[in-house]
Design a protein around this motif. Structure first.
Motif, short mmCIF file in Angstrom:
data_model
loop_
_atom_site.label_atom_id
_atom_site.label_comp_id
_atom_site.label_asym_id
_atom_site.label_seq_id
_atom_site.Cartn_x
_atom_site.Cartn_y
_atom_site.Cartn_z
N TYR A 148 128.45 -25.57 -13.63
CA TYR A 148 127.21 -25.89 -12.90
C TYR A 148 126.04 -25.02 -13.39
O TYR A 148 124.94 -25.51 -13.63
CB TYR A 148 127.43 -25.69 -11.40
N GLU A 149 126.32 -23.73 -13.55
CA GLU A 149 125.24 -22.81 -13.94
C GLU A 149 124.80 -22.99 -15.39
O GLU A 149 123.72 -22.55 -15.77
CB GLU A 149 125.66 -21.36 -13.67
N SER A 150 125.61 -23.66 -16.19
CA SER A 150 125.22 -23.92 -17.58
C SER A 150 124.28 -25.13 -17.69
O SER A 150 123.63 -25.34 -18.71
CB SER A 150 126.45 -24.15 -18.46
N LEU A 151 124.23 -25.95 -16.64
CA LEU A 151 123.40 -27.17 -16.66
C LEU A 151 121.93 -26.84 -16.43
O LEU A 151 121.58 -25.91 -15.71
CB LEU A 151 123.87 -28.15 -15.58
N SER A 152 121.07 -27.65 -17.04
CA SER A 152 119.62 -27.49 -16.80
C SER A 152 119.27 -28.16 -15.48
O SER A 152 120.01 -29.04 -14.99
CB SER A 152 118.84 -28.16 -17.93
N PRO A 153 118.13 -27.80 -14.88
CA PRO A 153 117.69 -28.46 -13.63
C PRO A 153 117.59 -29.98 -13.81
O PRO A 153 117.92 -30.74 -12.89
CB PRO A 153 116.32 -27.84 -13.35
N GLU A 154 117.20 -30.42 -15.01
CA GLU A 154 117.08 -31.86 -15.28
C GLU A 154 118.44 -32.54 -15.25
O GLU A 154 118.59 -33.64 -14.71
CB GLU A 154 116.42 -32.12 -16.66
N GLN A 155 119.43 -31.88 -15.83
CA GLN A 155 120.79 -32.45 -15.83
C GLN A 155 121.36 -32.50 -14.42
O GLN A 155 121.98 -33.50 -14.02
CB GLN A 155 121.71 -31.63 -16.74
N VAL A 156 121.13 -31.43 -13.66
CA VAL A 156 121.62 -31.39 -12.27
C VAL A 156 120.98 -32.53 -11.49
O VAL A 156 121.66 -33.27 -10.77
CB VAL A 156 121.30 -30.02 -11.60
N SER A 157 119.69 -32.70 -11.67
CA SER A 157 119.01 -33.74 -10.89
C SER A 157 119.43 -35.14 -11.35
O SER A 157 119.58 -36.06 -10.54
CB SER A 157 117.50 -33.48 -10.92
N ALA A 158 119.73 -35.30 -12.66
CA ALA A 158 120.23 -36.60 -13.15
C ALA A 158 121.57 -36.94 -12.49
O ALA A 158 121.81 -38.08 -12.09
CB ALA A 158 120.40 -36.56 -14.66
N ILE A 159 122.45 -35.92 -12.34
CA ILE A 159 123.75 -36.15 -11.68
C ILE A 159 123.54 -36.43 -10.19
O ILE A 159 124.14 -37.36 -9.62
CB ILE A 159 124.68 -34.92 -11.88
N GLU A 160 122.67 -35.63 -9.57
CA GLU A 160 122.47 -35.77 -8.12
C GLU A 160 121.76 -37.07 -7.74
O GLU A 160 121.78 -37.47 -6.57
CB GLU A 160 121.73 -34.55 -7.57
N ASN A 161 121.17 -37.76 -8.71
CA ASN A 161 120.65 -39.11 -8.45
C ASN A 161 121.78 -40.06 -8.10
O ASN A 161 121.58 -41.07 -7.44
CB ASN A 161 119.93 -39.66 -9.70
N PHE A 162 122.97 -39.75 -8.58
CA PHE A 162 124.13 -40.61 -8.34
C PHE A 162 124.99 -40.12 -7.19
O PHE A 162 125.48 -40.91 -6.39
CB PHE A 162 124.99 -40.70 -9.62
N ASN A 163 125.25 -38.81 -7.15
CA ASN A 163 126.11 -38.26 -6.08
C ASN A 163 125.92 -36.76 -5.98
O ASN A 163 125.49 -36.12 -6.94
CB ASN A 163 127.59 -38.58 -6.34
N PRO A 164 126.26 -36.17 -4.82
CA PRO A 164 126.18 -34.71 -4.68
C PRO A 164 127.19 -34.02 -5.61
O PRO A 164 128.17 -34.64 -6.05
CB PRO A 164 126.56 -34.45 -3.22
N ILE A 165 126.95 -32.75 -5.88
CA ILE A 165 127.83 -31.92 -6.72
C ILE A 165 128.58 -30.93 -5.82
O ILE A 165 128.00 -30.36 -4.90
CB ILE A 165 127.00 -31.14 -7.76
N ILE A 166 129.86 -30.75 -6.10
CA ILE A 166 130.63 -29.66 -5.47
C ILE A 166 131.01 -28.73 -6.61
O ILE A 166 131.59 -29.18 -7.61
CB ILE A 166 131.92 -30.18 -4.80
N HIS A 167 130.67 -27.43 -6.51
CA HIS A 167 131.11 -26.50 -7.55
C HIS A 167 131.70 -25.25 -6.91
O HIS A 167 131.26 -24.81 -5.85
CB HIS A 167 129.97 -26.16 -8.52
N VAL A 168 132.73 -24.71 -7.58
CA VAL A 168 133.42 -23.51 -7.07
C VAL A 168 133.68 -22.57 -8.24
O VAL A 168 133.87 -23.01 -9.38
CB VAL A 168 134.77 -23.87 -6.39
N PRO A 169 133.71 -21.25 -7.99
CA PRO A 169 134.00 -20.30 -9.07
C PRO A 169 135.47 -20.34 -9.47
O PRO A 169 136.35 -20.24 -8.61
CB PRO A 169 133.62 -18.93 -8.46
#
Length: 301
Positions: free
Chosen positions: A256-277
Motif C-alpha cells: 500500500y505504501e509503495s503506491l502513489s496517491p493516483e494509484q490508490v485513488s484508481a483502485i478506490e474508484n472500484f472498491n475500498p482497500i484493506i492493508h495490514v503489516p
C-alpha cells in the motif's frame, strides 16, 4: 448473502525456507529471532482485519509435524471452484508438498461439499510444477487464466488445467529488472472484477500487447505498477468479497505504501482497500497478502 470465504492456515513453525529461496528472489533470510512469534501476530491481525470487514475466514491451525515453514501460503497447493471441485497442485519444493495435510482437508470437508478432486500432484515425480493461484491468476467471471512461465509454472500443465477447467489461457514470460524469472505470476499481477493491477514492464514487448489486449477485451481498467512497486509486493493483492457481497482489495501495508496517491485513488474508484503489516512474513517467506489467502467458492453443507 455471499457464499465466499477464505482459507488461511495459522502457522506453527513459520520461518525462512532454503528450499524455496533458490528461485524466489523476494525471500531474504532475516534476523531469525522471534520469527514465528512475529509471524503469528501479523497473521492474527490480518485475520481480524478481514473479519472486521465481515469477510468469512476459515482459519486452520497448522500442525507442528511434519515441519512446513511455508504452510501460511495455502494458495499454492489447493484451489476451490464453484462446481464443488478442488484442484491439488504439484509443488517445486519437497518440503512444501507436506503442506497438503489431512487436518486441513478435514476442516474444509466439514464445512463444504466437494464432489470432484483434480489431482495434478503426480507431476512432481517428473519435476513438472504448477503452484496453484501463485502460478495462475484466475479471472473466474470471464473464464480467463493468466500464467507467467517459470521453473514453478509449467506451460503444458497450465494448458491442461485450462482445458480441464474451461479457461482461456494467456501465457507469457515475466522477468525482474535483473532479467531473472519471476517465480510466481501473483507477485506481478492481480485481476479484479473490473480492473487489473500489473507490472507490464516485466513482460517482453513481443508478449506485452497480448496480455494488455486480453485484459482490456475482458473489460478491465489497467493500473500499472513499476518494478520497484512489485518488489514491495504491490502485485500481490487479491480482490475479496464479504458476506454482504461487497468487494475489497487486500494487500500488505508495504504494498500500500509503495503506491502513489493516483494509484490508490484508481483502485478506490472500484472498491475500498484493506492493508495490514506483514513485514516478517514477506521478508522470510517471500510472499505477501495474496499468497496467504485461498478463495473458497465451494457450496456450503
Amino acid at each position: 448473502m455471499s457464499n465466499y470465504a477464505l482459507l488461511m492456515v495459522r502457522p506453527s513453525r513459520f520461518g525462512f525456507n532454503a528450499e524455496t529461496a533458490v528461485n524466489n528472489a523476494f525471500q531474504v533470510a532475516g534476523d531469525q529471532s522471534n520469527v514465528q512469534e512475529k509471524a503469528l501476530q501479523e497473521f492474527d491481525h490480518f485475520v481480524q482485519a478481514l473479519r472486521d470487514n465481515h469477510i468469512d475466514v476459515l482459519v486452520v491451525q497448522d500442525t507442528e509435524e511434519p515441519h512446513t515453514p511455508d504452510s501460511i501460503f495455502p494458495n499454492n497447493w489447493i484451489s476451490f471452484h464453484k462446481n464443488s471441485t478442488i484442484v491439488l497442485y504439484p509443488m517445486f519444493a519437497e518440503n512444501r508438498r507436506l503442506e497438503r495435510k489431512e487436518s486441513i482437508m478435514d476442516a474444509i470437508r466439514s464445512r463444504y461439499n466437494i464432489d470432484n478432486t483434480i489431482d495434478l500432484t503426480k507431476n512432481e515425480a517428473q519435476d513438472i510444477f504448477l503452484e496453484g493461484t501463485g502460478s495462475i491468476i484466475l479471472d473466474r467471471k470471464q473464464k480467463i487464466a493468466y500464467a507467467n512461465i517459470s521453473p514453478r509454472t509449467d506451460k503444458n500443465l497450465f494448458k491442461e488445467f485450462c482445458e480441464e477447467m474451461g479457461y482461456e489461457p494467456v501465457i507469457f514470460e515475466a522477468k525482474d529488472e535483473h532479467g531473472k524469472d519471476i517465480y510466481h505470476t501473483n507477485v506481478m499481477m492481480c485481476v479484479g472484477d473490473r480492473y487489473a493491477v500489473i507490472c507490464l514492464d516485466c513482460i517482453p514487448e513481443a508478449q506485452r500487447e497480448g496480455v494488455r489486449e486480453a485484459l482490456e477485451n475482458s473489460g478491465k481498467t489497467i493500473i500499472t505498477i513499476s518494478y520497484d512497486q512489485m518488489n514491495h509486493f504491490a502485485g500481490n493483492m487479491l480482490q475479496v468479497e464479504n458476506t454482504a457481497g461487497e468487494k475489497f482489495l487486500v494487500m500488505s501495508t508495504q504494498a500500500y505504501e509503495s503506491l502513489s496517491p493516483e494509484q490508490v485513488s484508481a483502485i478506490e474508484n472500484f472498491n475500498p482497500i484493506i492493508h495490514v503489516p506483514l513485514y516478517t512474513i514477506e521478508q522470510n517467506g517471500g510472499g505477501s497478502a495474496r499468497c496467504m489467502m485461498a478463495e473458497i467458492l465451494l457450496p456450503k453443507k
